[in-house]
Design a protein around this motif. Structure first.
Motif, PDB file in Angstrom:
ATOM      1  N   ARG A  55     -27.885 -61.730 -69.196  1.00 52.04           N
ATOM      2  CA  ARG A  55     -28.349 -60.525 -68.499  1.00 52.04           C
ATOM      3  C   ARG A  55     -29.214 -59.599 -69.367  1.00 52.04           C
ATOM      4  N   PRO A  56     -28.795 -59.217 -70.579  1.00 51.21           N
ATOM      5  CA  PRO A  56     -29.661 -58.321 -71.362  1.00 51.21           C
ATOM      6  C   PRO A  56     -30.994 -58.960 -71.746  1.00 51.21           C
ATOM      7  N   TYR A  57     -30.982 -60.255 -72.006  1.00 51.52           N
ATOM      8  CA  TYR A  57     -32.239 -60.943 -72.308  1.00 51.52           C
ATOM      9  C   TYR A  57     -33.158 -60.918 -71.087  1.00 51.52           C
ATOM     10  N   ALA A  58     -32.598 -61.258 -69.925  1.00 51.15           N
ATOM     11  CA  ALA A  58     -33.407 -61.296 -68.698  1.00 51.15           C
ATOM     12  C   ALA A  58     -34.011 -59.929 -68.401  1.00 51.15           C
TER      13      ALA A  58
ATOM     14  N   GLN B 256     -38.701 -56.415 -68.248  1.00 51.25           N
ATOM     15  CA  GLN B 256     -39.382 -55.151 -68.531  1.00 51.25           C
ATOM     16  C   GLN B 256     -40.687 -55.381 -69.279  1.00 51.25           C
ATOM     17  N   GLN B 257     -40.653 -56.272 -70.273  1.00 51.90           N
ATOM     18  CA  GLN B 257     -41.873 -56.560 -71.022  1.00 51.90           C
ATOM     19  C   GLN B 257     -42.908 -57.248 -70.137  1.00 51.90           C
ATOM     20  N   ALA B 258     -42.478 -58.214 -69.355  1.00 55.12           N
ATOM     21  CA  ALA B 258     -43.398 -58.948 -68.469  1.00 55.12           C
ATOM     22  C   ALA B 258     -44.025 -58.010 -67.444  1.00 55.12           C
ATOM     23  N   ARG B 259     -43.252 -57.068 -66.969  1.00 55.71           N
ATOM     24  CA  ARG B 259     -43.777 -56.106 -65.991  1.00 55.71           C
ATOM     25  C   ARG B 259     -44.809 -55.192 -66.645  1.00 55.71           C
ATOM     26  N   ARG B 260     -44.512 -54.723 -67.857  1.00 56.26           N
ATOM     27  CA  ARG B 260     -45.471 -53.879 -68.581  1.00 56.26           C
ATOM     28  C   ARG B 260     -46.780 -54.620 -68.816  1.00 56.26           C
ATOM     29  N   ASP B 261     -46.669 -55.923 -69.113  1.00 54.41           N
ATOM     30  CA  ASP B 261     -47.850 -56.737 -69.397  1.00 54.41           C
ATOM     31  C   ASP B 261     -48.496 -57.303 -68.136  1.00 54.41           C
ATOM     32  N   ASP B 262     -47.920 -57.000 -66.981  1.00 55.86           N
ATOM     33  CA  ASP B 262     -48.388 -57.548 -65.705  1.00 55.86           C
ATOM     34  C   ASP B 262     -48.466 -59.076 -65.782  1.00 55.86           C
ATOM     35  N   ALA B 263     -47.374 -59.667 -66.284  1.00 61.24           N
ATOM     36  CA  ALA B 263     -47.342 -61.111 -66.505  1.00 61.24           C
ATOM     37  C   ALA B 263     -46.047 -61.726 -65.981  1.00 61.24           C
TER      38      ALA B 263
ATOM     39  N   VAL C 273     -33.427 -67.528 -66.750  1.00 60.51           N
ATOM     40  CA  VAL C 273     -34.502 -67.714 -65.766  1.00 60.51           C
ATOM     41  C   VAL C 273     -34.014 -67.341 -64.362  1.00 60.51           C
ATOM     42  N   THR C 274     -32.773 -67.650 -64.034  1.00 57.54           N
ATOM     43  CA  THR C 274     -32.231 -67.284 -62.719  1.00 57.54           C
ATOM     44  C   THR C 274     -32.194 -65.769 -62.562  1.00 57.54           C
ATOM     45  N   LEU C 275     -31.686 -65.074 -63.575  1.00 58.28           N
ATOM     46  CA  LEU C 275     -31.603 -63.616 -63.515  1.00 58.28           C
ATOM     47  C   LEU C 275     -32.990 -62.975 -63.510  1.00 58.28           C
ATOM     48  N   PHE C 276     -33.899 -63.514 -64.305  1.00 56.60           N
ATOM     49  CA  PHE C 276     -35.277 -63.011 -64.343  1.00 56.60           C
ATOM     50  C   PHE C 276     -35.915 -63.151 -62.961  1.00 56.60           C
ATOM     51  N   ASP C 277     -35.725 -64.303 -62.336  1.00 58.29           N
ATOM     52  CA  ASP C 277     -36.302 -64.534 -61.009  1.00 58.29           C
ATOM     53  C   ASP C 277     -35.716 -63.567 -59.990  1.00 58.29           C
ATOM     54  N   GLN C 278     -34.440 -63.249 -60.103  1.00 58.59           N
ATOM     55  CA  GLN C 278     -33.827 -62.261 -59.201  1.00 58.59           C
ATOM     56  C   GLN C 278     -34.455 -60.881 -59.401  1.00 58.59           C
ATOM     57  N   LEU C 279     -34.661 -60.487 -60.644  1.00 57.20           N
ATOM     58  CA  LEU C 279     -35.289 -59.196 -60.928  1.00 57.20           C
ATOM     59  C   LEU C 279     -36.719 -59.167 -60.394  1.00 57.20           C
ATOM     60  N   LYS C 280     -37.428 -60.262 -60.560  1.00 52.81           N
ATOM     61  CA  LYS C 280     -38.802 -60.377 -60.063  1.00 52.81           C
ATOM     62  C   LYS C 280     -38.824 -60.260 -58.537  1.00 52.81           C
ATOM     63  N   ALA C 281     -37.905 -60.931 -57.881  1.00 56.61           N
ATOM     64  CA  ALA C 281     -37.821 -60.880 -56.419  1.00 56.61           C
ATOM     65  C   ALA C 281     -37.531 -59.461 -55.934  1.00 56.61           C
ATOM     66  N   GLU C 282     -36.617 -58.763 -56.593  1.00 56.07           N
ATOM     67  CA  GLU C 282     -36.307 -57.384 -56.230  1.00 56.07           C
ATOM     68  C   GLU C 282     -37.533 -56.490 -56.393  1.00 56.07           C
ATOM     69  N   ALA C 283     -38.259 -56.673 -57.485  1.00 58.03           N
ATOM     70  CA  ALA C 283     -39.454 -55.863 -57.742  1.00 58.03           C
ATOM     71  C   ALA C 283     -40.532 -56.119 -56.688  1.00 58.03           C
ATOM     72  N   GLU C 284     -40.562 -57.328 -56.178  1.00 60.92           N
ATOM     73  CA  GLU C 284     -41.560 -57.698 -55.171  1.00 60.92           C
ATOM     74  C   GLU C 284     -41.052 -57.475 -53.748  1.00 60.92           C
ATOM     75  N   ASN C 285     -39.879 -56.824 -53.619  1.00 59.52           N
ATOM     76  CA  ASN C 285     -39.269 -56.569 -52.313  1.00 59.52           C
ATOM     77  C   ASN C 285     -39.097 -57.883 -51.549  1.00 59.52           C
ATOM     78  N   ARG C 286     -38.622 -58.894 -52.270  1.00 61.82           N
ATOM     79  CA  ARG C 286     -38.462 -60.234 -51.726  1.00 61.82           C
ATOM     80  C   ARG C 286     -37.041 -60.695 -52.019  1.00 61.82           C
ATOM     81  N   LEU C 287     -36.445 -61.374 -51.075  1.00 57.41           N
ATOM     82  CA  LEU C 287     -35.111 -61.918 -51.271  1.00 57.41           C
ATOM     83  C   LEU C 287     -35.173 -63.442 -51.263  1.00 57.41           C
ATOM     84  N   GLU C 288     -34.280 -64.038 -52.012  1.00 53.60           N
ATOM     85  CA  GLU C 288     -34.168 -65.495 -52.056  1.00 53.60           C
ATOM     86  C   GLU C 288     -32.985 -65.907 -51.192  1.00 53.60           C
ATOM     87  N   ALA C 289     -33.208 -66.850 -50.307  1.00 58.64           N
ATOM     88  CA  ALA C 289     -32.146 -67.352 -49.438  1.00 58.64           C
ATOM     89  C   ALA C 289     -31.914 -68.825 -49.721  1.00 58.64           C
TER      90      ALA C 289
END
Length: 178
Positions: free
Chosen positions: A9-12, A17-24, A94-110
């Protein structure tokens, strides 16, 4: 909660946060997925468990496999995870990162478990219904489990919708026993 989730979790979060700052975000997801797939390989699992191979050597092996597909930040992450003996947590990261990415994009994974394969029209219909219910864009992944007999089970975050025939029969049996 598994130990790997606690470790990951802390790594993800930091990577996100870094990927978002870098738009990557997408590039980081690709790098993390590639690294996680390498770590999940059975031969690499043996190497990770081998005390005779240094953590730095393992990191270098991964660099050799990814070649130039990793940014400097991605390489630094692998070094940090290797030195701290955390490479085995990559699949969870990677699973946790993808969840954070989905939340930021207002997207849910089903995660949809279906008794039978679904055709594209059924998938679109189900996706639209879920988007209407949850008020978010929905990405679905369909898995087939013939043990369900019929229907589907839907997992979205902590929400489980069990529309399987097995669940219906179980409920009916329970009601008849009362």
């Amino acid at each position: 909660m598994s130990d790997k989730t606690t470790i990951a979790r802390p790594y993800a979060r930091a990577i996100f946060q870094q990927a978002r700052r870098d738009d990557a975000l997408e590039h980081w997801l690709e790098m993390l997925t590639l690294a996680a797939n390498i770590v999940k390989d059975s031969m690499m699992s043996e190497i990770l468990d081998n005390p005779l191979i240094s953590r730095n050597q393992i990191g270098e092996m991964i660099f050799d496999m990814v070649q130039d597909r990793f940014s400097e930040g991605g390489r630094n992450l692998i070094r940090i995870l290797a030195v701290n003996d955390r490479l085995a947590a990559l699949p969870e990261i990677v699973t946790l990162f993808d969840q954070l990415k989905a939340e930021a994009e207002n997207r849910l994974e089903a995660e949809i478990t279906s008794a039978y394969p679904m055709d594209p029209a059924q998938e679109r219909l189900l996706t639209r219904a879920l988007e209407k219910r949850f008020g978010h864009a929905i990405n679905i992944k369909v898995h087939v489990d013939q043990n369900l007999i019929g229907g589907v089970i839907i997992h979205i975050g902590d929400v489980v919708i069990d529309g399987s025939l097995r669940a219906g029969l179980t409920q009916m049996a329970n009601e008849l026993r009362i």
